[in-house]
Scaffold this motif. Sequence first.
Motif, mmCIF file in Angstrom:
data_model
loop_
_atom_site.group_PDB
_atom_site.id
_atom_site.type_symbol
_atom_site.label_atom_id
_atom_site.label_comp_id
_atom_site.label_asym_id
_atom_site.label_seq_id
_atom_site.Cartn_x
_atom_site.Cartn_y
_atom_site.Cartn_z
ATOM 1 N N PRO A 148 0.827 -1.213 0.000
ATOM 2 C CA PRO A 148 0.000 0.000 0.000
ATOM 3 C C PRO A 148 0.862 1.265 0.000
ATOM 4 O O PRO A 148 1.925 1.306 0.628
ATOM 5 C CB PRO A 148 -0.804 -0.121 1.303
ATOM 6 N N LEU A 149 0.410 2.288 -0.690
ATOM 7 C CA LEU A 149 1.088 3.582 -0.715
ATOM 8 C C LEU A 149 0.346 4.581 0.149
ATOM 9 O O LEU A 149 -0.858 4.453 0.374
ATOM 10 C CB LEU A 149 1.179 4.110 -2.148
ATOM 11 N N CYS A 150 1.062 5.592 0.606
ATOM 12 C CA CYS A 150 0.481 6.642 1.435
ATOM 13 C C CYS A 150 -0.118 7.739 0.555
ATOM 14 O O CYS A 150 0.529 8.215 -0.387
ATOM 15 C CB CYS A 150 1.557 7.223 2.348
ATOM 16 N N ALA A 151 -1.328 8.163 0.865
ATOM 17 C CA ALA A 151 -1.978 9.228 0.114
ATOM 18 C C ALA A 151 -1.277 10.571 0.300
ATOM 19 O O ALA A 151 -1.364 11.461 -0.539
ATOM 20 C CB ALA A 151 -3.440 9.346 0.545
ATOM 21 N N GLU A 152 -0.549 10.701 1.390
ATOM 22 C CA GLU A 152 0.128 11.960 1.696
ATOM 23 C C GLU A 152 1.434 12.116 0.918
ATOM 24 O O GLU A 152 1.762 13.192 0.436
ATOM 25 C CB GLU A 152 0.429 12.027 3.196
ATOM 26 N N CYS A 153 2.185 11.014 0.778
ATOM 27 C CA CYS A 153 3.537 11.141 0.219
ATOM 28 C C CYS A 153 3.885 10.105 -0.845
ATOM 29 O O CYS A 153 4.976 10.151 -1.429
ATOM 30 C CB CYS A 153 4.565 11.067 1.341
ATOM 31 N N ASP A 154 3.018 9.124 -1.102
ATOM 32 C CA ASP A 154 3.275 8.066 -2.088
ATOM 33 C C ASP A 154 4.383 7.103 -1.675
ATOM 34 O O ASP A 154 4.907 6.373 -2.513
ATOM 35 C CB ASP A 154 3.608 8.645 -3.468
ATOM 36 N N HIS A 155 4.730 7.073 -0.399
ATOM 37 C CA HIS A 155 5.718 6.108 0.073
ATOM 38 C C HIS A 155 5.008 4.892 0.679
ATOM 39 O O HIS A 155 3.834 4.964 1.059
ATOM 40 C CB HIS A 155 6.658 6.750 1.103
ATOM 41 N N GLU A 159 7.450 2.400 5.540
ATOM 42 C CA GLU A 159 8.333 3.548 5.771
ATOM 43 C C GLU A 159 7.807 4.445 6.896
ATOM 44 O O GLU A 159 8.487 5.376 7.329
ATOM 45 C CB GLU A 159 8.471 4.384 4.486
ATOM 46 N N HIS A 160 6.585 4.171 7.353
ATOM 47 C CA HIS A 160 5.926 5.037 8.332
ATOM 48 C C HIS A 160 5.957 4.444 9.737
ATOM 49 O O HIS A 160 5.884 3.233 9.910
ATOM 50 C CB HIS A 160 4.472 5.285 7.921
ATOM 51 N N ALA A 174 11.018 8.021 4.643
ATOM 52 C CA ALA A 174 11.431 8.278 3.265
ATOM 53 C C ALA A 174 11.207 9.726 2.834
ATOM 54 O O ALA A 174 11.687 10.135 1.782
ATOM 55 C CB ALA A 174 10.693 7.337 2.320
ATOM 56 N N CYS A 175 10.492 10.495 3.638
ATOM 57 C CA CYS A 175 10.212 11.896 3.298
ATOM 58 C C CYS A 175 11.345 12.814 3.755
ATOM 59 O O CYS A 175 12.112 12.472 4.664
ATOM 60 C CB CYS A 175 8.911 12.355 3.964
ATOM 61 N N ASP A 176 11.422 13.988 3.128
ATOM 62 C CA ASP A 176 12.353 15.018 3.600
ATOM 63 C C ASP A 176 11.957 15.460 5.004
ATOM 64 O O ASP A 176 10.799 15.329 5.417
ATOM 65 C CB ASP A 176 12.344 16.215 2.657
ATOM 66 N N ASP A 177 12.929 16.025 5.733
ATOM 67 C CA ASP A 177 12.702 16.371 7.134
ATOM 68 C C ASP A 177 11.535 17.333 7.326
ATOM 69 O O ASP A 177 10.828 17.266 8.332
ATOM 70 C CB ASP A 177 13.970 16.988 7.735
ATOM 71 N N GLU A 179 8.835 17.422 5.609
ATOM 72 C CA GLU A 179 7.565 16.867 5.127
ATOM 73 C C GLU A 179 7.263 15.496 5.721
ATOM 74 O O GLU A 179 6.339 14.814 5.278
ATOM 75 C CB GLU A 179 7.612 16.744 3.593
ATOM 76 N N ASP A 180 8.019 15.104 6.729
ATOM 77 C CA ASP A 180 7.920 13.731 7.216
ATOM 78 C C ASP A 180 6.908 13.521 8.331
ATOM 79 O O ASP A 180 6.646 12.399 8.738
ATOM 80 C CB ASP A 180 9.295 13.241 7.695
ATOM 81 N N ARG A 181 6.310 14.606 8.860
ATOM 82 C CA ARG A 181 5.403 14.479 9.998
ATOM 83 C C ARG A 181 3.965 14.276 9.527
ATOM 84 O O ARG A 181 3.226 15.228 9.269
ATOM 85 C CB ARG A 181 5.482 15.724 10.892
ATOM 86 N N HIS A 182 3.578 13.054 9.344
ATOM 87 C CA HIS A 182 2.189 12.727 8.992
ATOM 88 C C HIS A 182 1.953 11.243 9.241
ATOM 89 O O HIS A 182 2.883 10.442 9.254
ATOM 90 C CB HIS A 182 1.887 13.072 7.524
ATOM 91 N N ASP A 183 0.693 10.904 9.442
ATOM 92 C CA ASP A 183 0.318 9.502 9.620
ATOM 93 C C ASP A 183 0.148 8.839 8.257
ATOM 94 O O ASP A 183 -0.105 9.494 7.247
ATOM 95 C CB ASP A 183 -0.990 9.394 10.398
ATOM 96 N N PHE A 184 0.282 7.532 8.240
ATOM 97 C CA PHE A 184 0.039 6.784 7.006
ATOM 98 C C PHE A 184 -1.462 6.718 6.727
ATOM 99 O O PHE A 184 -2.259 6.363 7.584
ATOM 100 C CB PHE A 184 0.590 5.361 7.116
ATOM 101 N N ARG A 185 -1.830 7.092 5.517
ATOM 102 C CA ARG A 185 -3.225 7.003 5.076
ATOM 103 C C ARG A 185 -3.223 6.354 3.696
ATOM 104 O O ARG A 185 -2.632 6.899 2.764
ATOM 105 C CB ARG A 185 -3.863 8.389 5.021
ATOM 106 N N PRO A 186 -3.858 5.188 3.539
ATOM 107 C CA PRO A 186 -3.775 4.457 2.268
ATOM 108 C C PRO A 186 -4.321 5.265 1.098
ATOM 109 O O PRO A 186 -5.359 5.928 1.197
ATOM 110 C CB PRO A 186 -4.633 3.210 2.515
#
Length: 202
Positions: A148-155, A159-160, A174-177, A179-186
């Motif tokens: 599954p990919l994250c809707a926020e970052c496509d990772h 990775e979360h 996997a996000c830049d510093d 942009e990395d603060r978010h929960d995984f959302r499919p």
Amino acid sequence: MTNALPEALVSYLAQRDTARADAVTALLGSLTDRERALIKEAAAMGYTLGQQLPQGTKIHRDREIMRLVLNACLAQPDAHQAITNDARYTERDSGLFHDASVMGYVQGMRYPTTEGPHDSEQILFLVVDACLSFQDLYRTLTGYAPTPLCAECDHAEDEHEEGDDPVTPGTCAACDDDEDRHDFRPADGVADEAQQPEEPTR
């Protein structure tokens, strides 16, 4: 001057062959007797029909290959009892039949009738090995599950990490510093890590 491969490469290739053989053996061992028989029959018939395809012919679509294989098996019911004599066909059975018959057909196209394996057990091994190389296309047989990919970052989900408490956002490694603060959302999409084969011709 010698054309011999470096010893390290020869060793690596041998290890890869062993790993692939082990993967096929493990997959076949996870099947029921009925599933194994169904896959074996579909793979062997697909292989035989693929070998008969004239040189330069574009491969049929999956649905047409399945129809050709099924009709050929129905013409020889005693030799294909797992396919022709069982009324308990399930959605998984249909998926296994698709994967085995289509990949068998494709593999049969690779070999003239005088070459390649002729024993049904060897064909079964060949077809399962090939399916494992293209797991995203043959998901029922291989058990492949897209990441599954994250809707926020496509990772990818792995990775979360979750936050320390319910109100603290998680982080994505996997996000830049900034942009990395978010929960995984499919998201709707999935990671496609499998190779996509070129459409072959004979």
